[in-house]
Design a protein around this motif. Sequence first.
Motif, PDB file in Angstrom:
ATOM      1  N   MET A  76      32.456 158.001  75.192  1.00  0.00           N
ATOM      2  CA  MET A  76      33.705 157.648  74.516  1.00  0.00           C
ATOM      3  C   MET A  76      34.895 158.364  75.163  1.00  0.00           C
ATOM      4  N   HIS A  77      34.724 159.630  75.531  1.00  0.00           N
ATOM      5  CA  HIS A  77      35.796 160.375  76.191  1.00  0.00           C
ATOM      6  C   HIS A  77      36.198 159.696  77.500  1.00  0.00           C
ATOM      7  N   LYS A  78      35.201 159.327  78.301  1.00  0.00           N
ATOM      8  CA  LYS A  78      35.491 158.722  79.609  1.00  0.00           C
ATOM      9  C   LYS A  78      36.167 157.365  79.447  1.00  0.00           C
ATOM     10  N   LEU A  79      35.706 156.575  78.474  1.00  0.00           N
ATOM     11  CA  LEU A  79      36.314 155.277  78.242  1.00  0.00           C
ATOM     12  C   LEU A  79      37.764 155.443  77.800  1.00  0.00           C
ATOM     13  N   LEU A  80      38.017 156.417  76.951  1.00  0.00           N
ATOM     14  CA  LEU A  80      39.382 156.670  76.490  1.00  0.00           C
ATOM     15  C   LEU A  80      40.286 157.027  77.671  1.00  0.00           C
ATOM     16  N   GLU A  81      39.804 157.880  78.544  1.00  0.00           N
ATOM     17  CA  GLU A  81      40.597 158.271  79.717  1.00  0.00           C
ATOM     18  C   GLU A  81      40.925 157.067  80.595  1.00  0.00           C
ATOM     19  N   LYS A  82      39.967 156.175  80.761  1.00  0.00           N
ATOM     20  CA  LYS A  82      40.192 154.999  81.601  1.00  0.00           C
ATOM     21  C   LYS A  82      41.203 154.053  80.964  1.00  0.00           C
ATOM     22  N   ILE A  83      41.161 153.932  79.651  1.00  0.00           N
ATOM     23  CA  ILE A  83      42.110 153.062  78.956  1.00  0.00           C
ATOM     24  C   ILE A  83      43.510 153.670  79.010  1.00  0.00           C
ATOM     25  N   GLU A  84      43.599 154.982  78.894  1.00  0.00           N
ATOM     26  CA  GLU A  84      44.894 155.656  79.030  1.00  0.00           C
ATOM     27  C   GLU A  84      45.506 155.361  80.399  1.00  0.00           C
ATOM     28  N   LYS A  85      44.705 155.460  81.437  1.00  0.00           N
ATOM     29  CA  LYS A  85      45.182 155.208  82.799  1.00  0.00           C
ATOM     30  C   LYS A  85      45.581 153.745  82.986  1.00  0.00           C
ATOM     31  N   LEU A  86      44.832 152.848  82.388  1.00  0.00           N
ATOM     32  CA  LEU A  86      45.148 151.425  82.494  1.00  0.00           C
ATOM     33  C   LEU A  86      46.478 151.116  81.818  1.00  0.00           C
ATOM     34  N   ALA A  87      46.727 151.740  80.668  1.00  0.00           N
ATOM     35  CA  ALA A  87      47.996 151.542  79.972  1.00  0.00           C
ATOM     36  C   ALA A  87      49.163 152.048  80.817  1.00  0.00           C
ATOM     37  N   VAL A  88      48.968 153.171  81.487  1.00  0.00           N
ATOM     38  CA  VAL A  88      50.016 153.718  82.357  1.00  0.00           C
ATOM     39  C   VAL A  88      50.272 152.774  83.534  1.00  0.00           C
ATOM     40  N   GLU A  89      49.205 152.257  84.119  1.00  0.00           N
ATOM     41  CA  GLU A  89      49.347 151.330  85.237  1.00  0.00           C
ATOM     42  C   GLU A  89      50.158 150.096  84.826  1.00  0.00           C
ATOM     43  N   ALA A  90      49.830 149.548  83.668  1.00  0.00           N
ATOM     44  CA  ALA A  90      50.572 148.394  83.163  1.00  0.00           C
ATOM     45  C   ALA A  90      52.018 148.770  82.865  1.00  0.00           C
ATOM     46  N   GLY A  91      52.213 149.975  82.347  1.00  0.00           N
ATOM     47  CA  GLY A  91      53.563 150.435  82.038  1.00  0.00           C
ATOM     48  C   GLY A  91      54.438 150.540  83.273  1.00  0.00           C
ATOM     49  N   LYS A  92      53.869 150.981  84.359  1.00  0.00           N
ATOM     50  CA  LYS A  92      54.626 151.085  85.612  1.00  0.00           C
ATOM     51  C   LYS A  92      55.082 149.706  86.082  1.00  0.00           C
ATOM     52  N   ALA A  93      54.242 148.707  85.878  1.00  0.00           N
ATOM     53  CA  ALA A  93      54.617 147.341  86.256  1.00  0.00           C
ATOM     54  C   ALA A  93      55.792 146.843  85.417  1.00  0.00           C
TER      55      ALA A  93
END
Length: 261
Positions: free
Chosen positions: A1-18
């Motif tokens: 669950m920790h690792k999945l949360l970290e990956k989703i956080e990073k994905l949200a940031v990536e989308a935010g940059k776009a």
Amino acid sequence: MHKLLEKIEKLAVEAGKATLEVYESDDFDVQHKGDDSPLTRADLAAHKIIMAGLTELTPDIPVLSEESADIDYSVRSTWDKYWLVDPLDGTKEFIKRNGEFTINIALIDAGKAILSAVYVPVTDVGYSAAEGIGAFKTEQGGKKAIQVKRPASEVPVVVGSRSHLSPDVQTYLNKLGEHSLVSMGSSLKFCLVAEGAADLYPRLGLTSEWDTAAAQCIVEQAGGAVVGMDGQPLLYNTKDSLLNPYFMVYGDNSKDWLNPS
């Protein structure tokens, strides 16, 4: 669950940059969808990034996004677990260039949001949560756990929609009595309650399930509540319509926010 949360956080940031690439451009076109809600290139760019990222990360888990929501309930009703996404919440605030828009990704399991990320591109602030792990805020100083405010302020701090403060909310606030009102766009309203900066967010107007899921998870894991006017937590994918009922978001559960005197 920790690792999945970290990956989703990073994905949200990536989308935010776009979305920022569009936000910071000299001009951008605004289209309107069938319900007359606005749509920009930023919404679509974030949608594309998130859909691709989730498909790669969890290929067996379906995705429901605001920008691809035309999935019949006969199909959705078979989903035990799925991703619920609002690629850009607060498009009206985006168009006004006030910075109050967010990226929202939530994992729904049996009708409940159990893991989520909310990212604020303009300020580079992130909120996230996972069931059994807690709720967090990430900013330049690092990542820290957050909790709702208890007890509530003597004069409650109420957060309301910048673009949708309805007559029903005005009536409710009159009954609530003395309060301090903070206007805010997008799912940031939930996040203010989750981190203890506000006591209450009454939403007596229409919202869709993708508007609330990610932020609800954050509020609940911070110790707060997001409930309909029947006092029960908002649930997801339980009916044909994707509209939410009216609801309240609060931290201090010792007060009867549903029935102010």
